[in-house]
Design a protein around this motif. Structure first.
Motif: not given
Length: 447
Positions: A361-368, A384-389
């Protein structure tokens, strides 16, 4: 006629129930191999009746019955030697304990062995009680699907533990054996008077020899246990240190890039750009420090040093990768009954998987988001994390060995390990992946 009735109504059921109990220790049904069960029961019962007809004294008879049971398990059921000896010990142990309990009950009512054997009603009652206890033990083991393999998984440490328990049981039975013989001789007539000093000395030497062997085995088992504990606690620390070194190297690399950029601005007298660049770095540093401080406060609550070390190393990795990591630990003791090594496997692989997925993900969208909590019925881990579905048709495939999304094809073990460890503790895994947000929830029933 009496002999035939005793053989059919007492000896055969006794042999069959003892076989049922010994097989039940390994979650095996006596009806799975009916021919072997019938043959075992017949031979065991015939041996017991033959020894009784020959008026073999109690102690030698018990030893001979133990050897007979072990031999039958070896030849009829084709079990290995250790398993056959264990099952023979179970048979004789149950027999001796049951007889001792029944005699103790009757003796407490002033009924001794000679009187029991000479009174038909007492004899019938004693035999029914005797077989009833066998039946109760067998039913309890089968209903609960007891399996001693679950207690002693196949590794060197558990084999030593099983051997220790086996030898300890034999030692206990020999000691009980000696005490029972004295008790019976003093209270139950001359039936047990045929004991030579040489035979008594042999039993005592056997007890002493077994004790020495048990001490040696216990020392070996203790050393193996210490080595295993060191390995289980040391490995997570080594992995965490490796992650920390990697993170420090990455931070050093980033710092050099920042210094190079600032130096370039200053050389070209672009002071405003340099100032703006430094201010941006300072803002980012402040945000990182705040996030780190809150995470450190959470980590201080964790009493397990290996788990705390693991989470701290992953936190540093997230800082380097510009991933927003939120730790919510609502209960710190609910996983104390699980092995540290297994906890580290679950947490480490889940977090590594989340970090890898989020890095796309883009840096601003990265979270865990990492949550460790408990409800009335269960305790759980939630990541829970952001990333590819992940496509819905692949949600179960990700737990298979070899499944990976890496282009080089490496990996494919992490989530399979997580599933294996979770199932070992009867845990349940629920995975969801929708609109670029993937979550794993592992639940364990409260113990």
């Amino acid at each position: 006629m009496d002999f035939l009735l005793r053989f059919l109504l007492v000896d055969l059921p006794e042999a069959f129930l003892l076989l049922t109990i010994s097989l039940a220790f390994f979650n095996l049904s006596v009806f799975e191999k009916k021919k072997q069960a019938i043959l075992f029961s017949l031979l065991f019962a015939v041996t017991g009746e033959l020894l009784a007809l020959l008026e073999v004294p109690y102690q030698p008879k018990v030893i001979l019955m133990f050897l007979t049971a072990t031999l039958l398990f070896l030849t009829i059921y084709r079990f290995n030697t250790l398993k056959a000896v264990f099952m023979g010990t179970v048979d004789l142990g149950v027999m001796i304990l049951t007889e001792s309990i029944i005699l103790a009950i009757f003796n407490s009512q002033q009924y001794f062995l000679e009187e029991i054997l000479s009174t038909t009603m007492l004899t019938v009652f004693a035999r029914i009680f005797y077989l009833g206890m066998f039946l109760t033990i067998a039913v309890v083991l089968r209903v609960n699907k007891f399996d001693i393999h679950q207690l002693f998984r196949q590794n060197r440490l558990n084999r030593y533990l099983l051997l220790l328990i086996l030898l300890g049981s034999i030692e206990f039975l020999l000691i009980l054996f000696m005490n029972t013989s004295f008790f019976l001789r003093e209270n139950n007539s001359s039936l047990f008077a045929i004991y030579t000093p040489q035979f008594q000395m042999f039993i005592q030497l056997a007890i002493l020899a077994l004790f020495i062997v048990i001490v040696v085995l216990f020392r070996i088992y203790l050393n193996l246990t210490i080595n295993r504990v060191e390995e289980e606690t040391g490995t997570p620390y080594l992995n965490s240190i490796h992650d920390l070194f990697t993170a420090v190297r990455s931070m050093k690399h980033d710092s050099l890039n920042h210094y190079t950029a600032i130096n370039g601005f200053l050389k070209k007298d672009l002071h405003s750009y340099a100032k703006e660049y430094v201010e941006q770095l300072l803002k980012e540093t402040v945000l990182i420090e705040r996030s780190a401080d809150s995470s450190v406060q959470v980590l201080e609550q964790i009493k397990n040093p290996a788990v705390a070390s693991l989470l701290q190393s992953k936190m540093v990795v997230c800082l380097v990768e510009r991933i927003s990591l939120t730790l919510e630990i609502k209960e710190i003791t609910q996983f104390s009954q699980y092995k540290t090594y297994d906890l580290v496997k679950i947490l480490g692989n889940l977090l590594d998987n989340a970090i890898r997925a989020t890095s796309y993900e883009l840096e601003e969208n990265r979270y865990i988001l990492f949550e460790w909590g408990q409800t009335e019925d269960e305790h759980y881990l939630y990541i829970e994390n952001s990333g590819p579905t992940i496509p819905e048709n692949q949600l179960q495939e990700i737990f298979q060995v070899g499944y990976t999304t890496k282009k080089n094809g490496e990996g494919g073990l992490g989530l399979a390990i997580v599933k294996n460890v979770a199932e070992r503790y009867n845990g349940k895994i629920k995975v969801s992946s929708v609109d670029g947000i993937t979550s794993f929830r592992i639940t364990f029933a409260n113990r």
